[in-house]
Design a protein around this motif. Structure first.
Motif, mmCIF file in Angstrom:
data_model
loop_
_atom_site.group_PDB
_atom_site.id
_atom_site.type_symbol
_atom_site.label_atom_id
_atom_site.label_comp_id
_atom_site.label_asym_id
_atom_site.label_seq_id
_atom_site.Cartn_x
_atom_site.Cartn_y
_atom_site.Cartn_z
ATOM 1 N N TYR A 130 0.831 -1.199 0.000
ATOM 2 C CA TYR A 130 0.000 0.000 0.000
ATOM 3 C C TYR A 130 0.872 1.258 0.000
ATOM 4 N N PRO A 131 0.271 2.421 -0.279
ATOM 5 C CA PRO A 131 1.040 3.663 -0.204
ATOM 6 C C PRO A 131 1.621 3.895 1.182
ATOM 7 N N SER A 132 2.679 4.685 1.229
ATOM 8 C CA SER A 132 3.406 4.950 2.470
ATOM 9 C C SER A 132 2.641 5.924 3.359
ATOM 10 N N PRO A 133 3.038 6.033 4.630
ATOM 11 C CA PRO A 133 2.327 6.924 5.551
ATOM 12 C C PRO A 133 2.238 8.379 5.106
ATOM 13 N N LEU A 134 3.265 8.921 4.433
ATOM 14 C CA LEU A 134 3.132 10.287 3.936
ATOM 15 C C LEU A 134 1.958 10.394 2.966
ATOM 16 N N CYS A 135 1.714 9.339 2.213
ATOM 17 C CA CYS A 135 0.547 9.323 1.327
ATOM 18 C C CYS A 135 -0.746 9.295 2.129
ATOM 19 N N TRP A 136 -0.747 8.540 3.225
ATOM 20 C CA TRP A 136 -1.953 8.547 4.070
ATOM 21 C C TRP A 136 -2.269 9.968 4.505
ATOM 22 N N GLY A 137 -1.222 10.649 5.003
ATOM 23 C CA GLY A 137 -1.427 12.026 5.442
ATOM 24 C C GLY A 137 -1.902 12.914 4.316
ATOM 25 N N ALA A 138 -1.369 12.709 3.111
ATOM 26 C CA ALA A 138 -1.736 13.547 1.977
ATOM 27 C C ALA A 138 -3.191 13.379 1.573
ATOM 28 N N THR A 139 -3.809 12.235 1.889
ATOM 29 C CA THR A 139 -5.229 12.056 1.560
ATOM 30 C C THR A 139 -6.120 12.942 2.421
ATOM 31 N N PHE A 140 -5.716 13.193 3.670
ATOM 32 C CA PHE A 140 -6.577 13.872 4.649
ATOM 33 C C PHE A 140 -7.901 13.119 4.791
ATOM 34 N N GLU A 141 -7.868 11.799 4.626
ATOM 35 C CA GLU A 141 -9.079 10.985 4.681
ATOM 36 C C GLU A 141 -8.894 9.819 5.645
ATOM 37 N N PRO A 142 -9.204 10.004 6.916
ATOM 38 C CA PRO A 142 -8.993 8.925 7.884
ATOM 39 C C PRO A 142 -9.782 7.663 7.575
ATOM 40 N N ASP A 143 -10.987 7.789 7.023
ATOM 41 C CA ASP A 143 -11.783 6.583 6.781
ATOM 42 C C ASP A 143 -11.128 5.683 5.738
ATOM 43 N N LEU A 144 -10.449 6.275 4.775
ATOM 44 C CA LEU A 144 -9.746 5.504 3.754
ATOM 45 C C LEU A 144 -8.632 4.675 4.386
ATOM 46 N N ILE A 145 -7.929 5.266 5.346
ATOM 47 C CA ILE A 145 -6.827 4.560 6.009
ATOM 48 C C ILE A 145 -7.359 3.514 6.980
ATOM 49 N N ILE A 194 -5.063 10.580 11.311
ATOM 50 C CA ILE A 194 -4.854 9.466 10.390
ATOM 51 C C ILE A 194 -4.372 8.226 11.153
ATOM 52 N N GLY A 195 -3.453 8.430 12.115
ATOM 53 C CA GLY A 195 -2.918 7.306 12.876
ATOM 54 C C GLY A 195 -3.975 6.598 13.693
ATOM 55 N N SER A 196 -4.893 7.336 14.283
ATOM 56 C CA SER A 196 -5.940 6.700 15.083
ATOM 57 C C SER A 196 -6.929 5.949 14.183
ATOM 58 N N ALA A 197 -7.112 6.418 12.956
ATOM 59 C CA ALA A 197 -7.956 5.677 12.015
ATOM 60 C C ALA A 197 -7.305 4.347 11.651
ATOM 61 N N TYR A 198 -6.001 4.365 11.435
ATOM 62 C CA TYR A 198 -5.264 3.124 11.167
ATOM 63 C C TYR A 198 -5.450 2.153 12.335
ATOM 64 N N VAL A 199 -5.309 2.656 13.556
ATOM 65 C CA VAL A 199 -5.468 1.813 14.748
ATOM 66 C C VAL A 199 -6.862 1.203 14.793
ATOM 67 N N ALA A 200 -7.872 2.025 14.561
ATOM 68 C CA ALA A 200 -9.241 1.526 14.601
ATOM 69 C C ALA A 200 -9.449 0.418 13.575
ATOM 70 N N GLY A 201 -8.858 0.573 12.393
ATOM 71 C CA GLY A 201 -9.003 -0.447 11.365
ATOM 72 C C GLY A 201 -8.316 -1.744 11.723
ATOM 73 N N LEU A 202 -7.065 -1.657 12.166
ATOM 74 C CA LEU A 202 -6.313 -2.866 12.498
ATOM 75 C C LEU A 202 -6.938 -3.596 13.678
ATOM 76 N N GLU A 203 -7.315 -2.845 14.697
ATOM 77 C CA GLU A 203 -7.916 -3.461 15.881
ATOM 78 C C GLU A 203 -9.286 -4.058 15.560
ATOM 79 N N SER A 204 -10.008 -3.494 14.595
ATOM 80 C CA SER A 204 -11.310 -4.054 14.226
ATOM 81 C C SER A 204 -11.169 -5.441 13.623
ATOM 82 N N ALA A 205 -9.986 -5.742 13.085
ATOM 83 C CA ALA A 205 -9.718 -7.073 12.519
ATOM 84 C C ALA A 205 -9.207 -8.040 13.581
ATOM 85 N N GLY A 206 -9.098 -7.589 14.820
ATOM 86 C CA GLY A 206 -8.625 -8.452 15.889
ATOM 87 C C GLY A 206 -7.124 -8.513 16.015
ATOM 88 N N VAL A 207 -6.417 -7.585 15.368
ATOM 89 C CA VAL A 207 -4.955 -7.534 15.434
ATOM 90 C C VAL A 207 -4.547 -6.388 16.347
#
Length: 765
Positions: A130-145, A194-207
């Protein structure tokens, strides 16, 4: 017909009991060696691995007898998939066999936690990059991450992986630092969002998500990796810690310490940081895992521990529960410390309780737990590739355009060392560049179209490399100039080679003395500009570079950072106009004088002045990004003129799309606090939201801002909200303000803590 369930003779095996009851019972049954075994990680393939961690081969202890090692159990298994290329299904079955050995060899049969790197997706062979974290930030879209992390998190669990060593929440402070590419950006609010959105996604998968590097790592002196950090308590509290606070509230269950020392105290031995702040103030109840070898570093590098026993004692006391990546200090040295009285038994039991609590919550203590993996795991399925493409497309930033873009019907000369290189799309923690480079005979494992591949599919193209990332010859540059003259527009693709510890121009341990383009790339760019042909510069890099000397002669500039395996087609789509660029800079681009480490978060004395010859003004500021169809800002307003120190205010922004194509705008709200107890940033982001607009559409964005968002660390080192005048600067970047809204904060001063409001509420009907 009903079947009665008989309670196990040992309460810790009974899933019907509370986690606390089960763990308490198990801890009481364990011997010292069994307890300490649960605090250890084991990296069984470390002897064959390439260099993937600092001082890896100096500090690693290779387990020569796995059966003996597992006799008392194991806390963690390190990078089963991320050490060498292994097909996912083969790796999963191998891991299952290893787990069965662990269960069968030890008295209690407790499986190991399995952790992997997952910064740009699971770092495994054949997994989506997937794109790198700077790309995540550039989206300004937490739900995407969030969607991205949830997607690859599901695959991790299916393979038998329990913990991911991500996200990186370090706020970029000096662009010369090699690990800028791993950061989300230079602003704490954006990094936290963006980082907290990543956390929410990963933790939702049980990881289990692991926040790193707690805290201060990115503020090292001179931007050097693993170097001293001279920050003060306010920079720590107001810039570096908020992303961790946001991500902890999103549900992260693990934290990794920073390698660095803050004002002389290594974080791995800092009880104030890892216990008093993280546990007592923030209420964190998960596990703290050591960054690789950081416990041993207390003795070998920092010089604050006399030996490995002392290092183990200090780390355990500070609050590190698990030593990673492999057993060293938390083995015989820790046992010796217990025997000598240097280590308190209560500290071992404290760490063990946290480890077993997490294992219990993951189901690893349940009688029916089975390590058998699911069959047919595809780590790069079409849905994953489509999501990688979407993130890449939404992250690309158009920095400059004199009208040459989008490209239509032009003969192109594609030039540059990053144009025809799949690795140009990836950062240093992607599997192909982190592990695959040590196995050159093994295929990359995923299809990665290059920029050249993607442009050839849509345009008439001629190509010349011009020079490699580093080095090159005059003849190569001359060939590129000749090729440029055959075209109507030149697309010059420059940037970084990501790598580790000097094996690249960007990445962990690849710090630089200035921000000039690496090698002869600037010389190549100048030579192509000298042809007089229109030049579109495309940057694929792990950091911004100084292009101030060329900007007035460039027809356009597009920044992709490291856009992942689908980055080539995404960039081609932006260049051709199929995609209207919507990315915004998560880090500013430096102006003239390319060695300045400053970010936009500067107080008045940190901005341009008449008493210094150094101008820190960026060429392109944080939040900047252009569009082929810019939205029209119709109105900006605020319902209130008074803002209670314990209340909210509401800001309205009306946007309209007057163009014939869809567009996006990122509404950015900055706080300006003209008078405070301490010097504050001239402007600091407190809210941002991306708004999509169909052709002809008008939308009203409403932001409800709590007064807590104005809080800062005052002279008494408490985070406070002050009465008095403030301004809200609403615009499209940290330098482009459409409206200044003046408000007066009324009421009594307030002290706020971890439970304060951290993000505004946006309504975008």
């Amino acid at each position: 017909m009903t079947t009665e369930t008989t309670a196990p003779d040992e309460p810790w095996r009974d899933p019907r009991l509370s986690t606390a009851r089960r763990v308490r019972d198990l801890v009481a049954r364990m011997t010292q060696q069994e307890k300490i075994a649960q605090l250890q990680g084991v990296w069984t393939g470390i002897d064959a691995a390439g260099e993937m961690a600092p001082h890896q081969h100096e500090f690693a202890v290779t387990p020569h007898d796995f059966d003996e090692l597992t006799r008392h159990g194991i806390g963690q298994l390190t990078r089963v998939f991320g050490t060498r290329p292994v097909a996912p299904e083969v790796g999963a079955h191998s891991l299952a066999r290893t787990q069965r050995k662990i269960v069968e060899a030890s008295r209690f049969g407790i499986p190991a936690m399995v952790h992997e790197e997952c910064l740009t997706g699971l770092a495994a062979w054949q997994a989506t990059v997937y794109p790198s974290p700077l790309c995540w930030g550039a989206t300004f879209e937490p739900d995407l991450i969030r969607r991205m992390a949830a997607k690859f998190g599901e695959s991790m669990r299916r393979l038998g992986v329990h913990q991911g060593l991500a996200p990186v929440l370090d706020v970029a402070r000096d662009l010369r630092w090699g690990r800028v590419e791993e950061t989300i950006g230079e602003d704490p609010h954006l990094v936290g969002l963006i980082g907290s959105a990543y956390v929410a996604g990963l933790e939702s998968a049980g990881v289990v998500a692991t926040l790193k590097h707690f805290a201060g790592y990115s503020a090292s002196r001179a931007g050097r990796n693993l170097a001293p950090v001279p920050i003060g308590p306010r920079e720590l509290a107001d810039v570096l810690l908020p992303p961790f606070e946001m991500a902890l509230r999103a549900g992260a269950r693990s934290v990794m310490n920073s390698y660095a020392d803050n004002d002389g105290v290594p974080v791995a031995a800092d009880q104030t940081m890892l216990t008093e702040r993280l546990r007592d103030e923030y209420g964190f109840t998960g596990t703290v895992v050591a960054d690789y070898f950081s416990v041993a570093f207390l003795h070998k590098l920092h010089g604050v521990a006399a030996d490995r026993e002392d290092a183990a004692a200090q780390a355990l006391t500070a609050g590190i529960d698990v030593e990673l990546p492999t057993v060293d200090c938390y083995g015989e040295p820790l046992l010796a410390g217990l025997g000598s009285g240097r280590v308190d038994q209560a500290l071992v039991d404290r760490a063990l309780t946290r480890v077993l609590t997490q294992k219990c919550d993951l189901g690893l203590l349940d009688p029916g737990h089975s390590p058998v993996p699911e069959a047919g795991v595809d780590l790069d399925d079409p849905e994953s590739r489509a999501l990688a493409r979407e993130i890449a497309e939404r992250s690309i930033v158009l920095l400059h355009n004199d009208g040459v873009l989008p490209l239509t019907g032009k003969r192109l000369a594609v030039i540059g060392p990053r144009a025809d290189e799949p690795g140009a799309m990836m950062g240093c923690y992607s599997f192909p560049l982190h592990v695959g480079v040590h196995h050159p005979d093994v295929p990359m494992g995923v299809e990665v179209p290059t920029v050249l591949d993607a442009l050839r599919a849509e345009h008439d193209v001629v190509f010349a490399r011009g020079c490699p990332v580093l080095g090159g010859t005059d003849d190569e540059i001359a060939e590129a100039v000749a090729t440029a003259r055959l075209s109507e527009v030149c697309v010059v693709v420059l940037g970084d080679q990501a790598g580790l510890f000097g094996k690249g121009t960007s990445g962990e341990g690849c710090d630089i003395p200035d921000l000039k383009l690496p090698g002869r790339q600037e010389e190549l760019l100048e030579a192509v500009l000298g042809t007089g042909m229109p030049v579109v510069l495309v940057l694929l890099s792990g950091r911004p570079y100084d292009i101030s000397r060329q900007i007035d002669r460039l027809a356009a500039v597009v920044c992709g950072f490291y856009p992942g395996e689908e980055g080539g087609p995404a960039l081609a789509g932006v260049l051709s106009g199929r995609i209207n660029p919507s990315g915004r800079l998560p880090v500013g681009f430096p102006g003239a004088g390319s060695s300045q480490p400053s970010t936009y978060l500067a107080a008045t004395l940190g901005t341009r002045s008449e008493v210094s010859t150094v101008d820190p003004t960026p060429l392109f500021p944080f939040g900047h990004g252009l569009s082929y169809a810019p939205a029209t800002w119709v109105a900006v307003g605020c319902e209130e003129r008074e803002w209670p120190t314990d209340g909210t205010c509401r800001v309205h922004v009306v946007l309209r799309n007057d163009m014939e194509i869809a567009t996006s705008e990122v509404v950015q709200i900055y706080l300006h606090d003209p008078v405070a107890e301490v010097a504050r940033p001239v402007r600091q982001l407190i809210g941002a939201v991306k708004v999509d607009l169909a052709p002809g559409q008008t939308r009203t964005v409403t932001a409800e801002l709590h007064a807590d968002l104005t809080a800062y660390t005052g002279r008494t080192y408490q985070r406070q909200v002050d009465p008095g005048d403030v301004e809200l600067h609403v615009g499209t970047s940290s330098a482009n303000v459409h409206s200044r809204l003046r408000l007066t904060m009324t009421g009594s001063p307030r002290v706020v803590g971890f439970d304060r409001a951290l993000v505004p509420e946006f309504d975008t009907p």
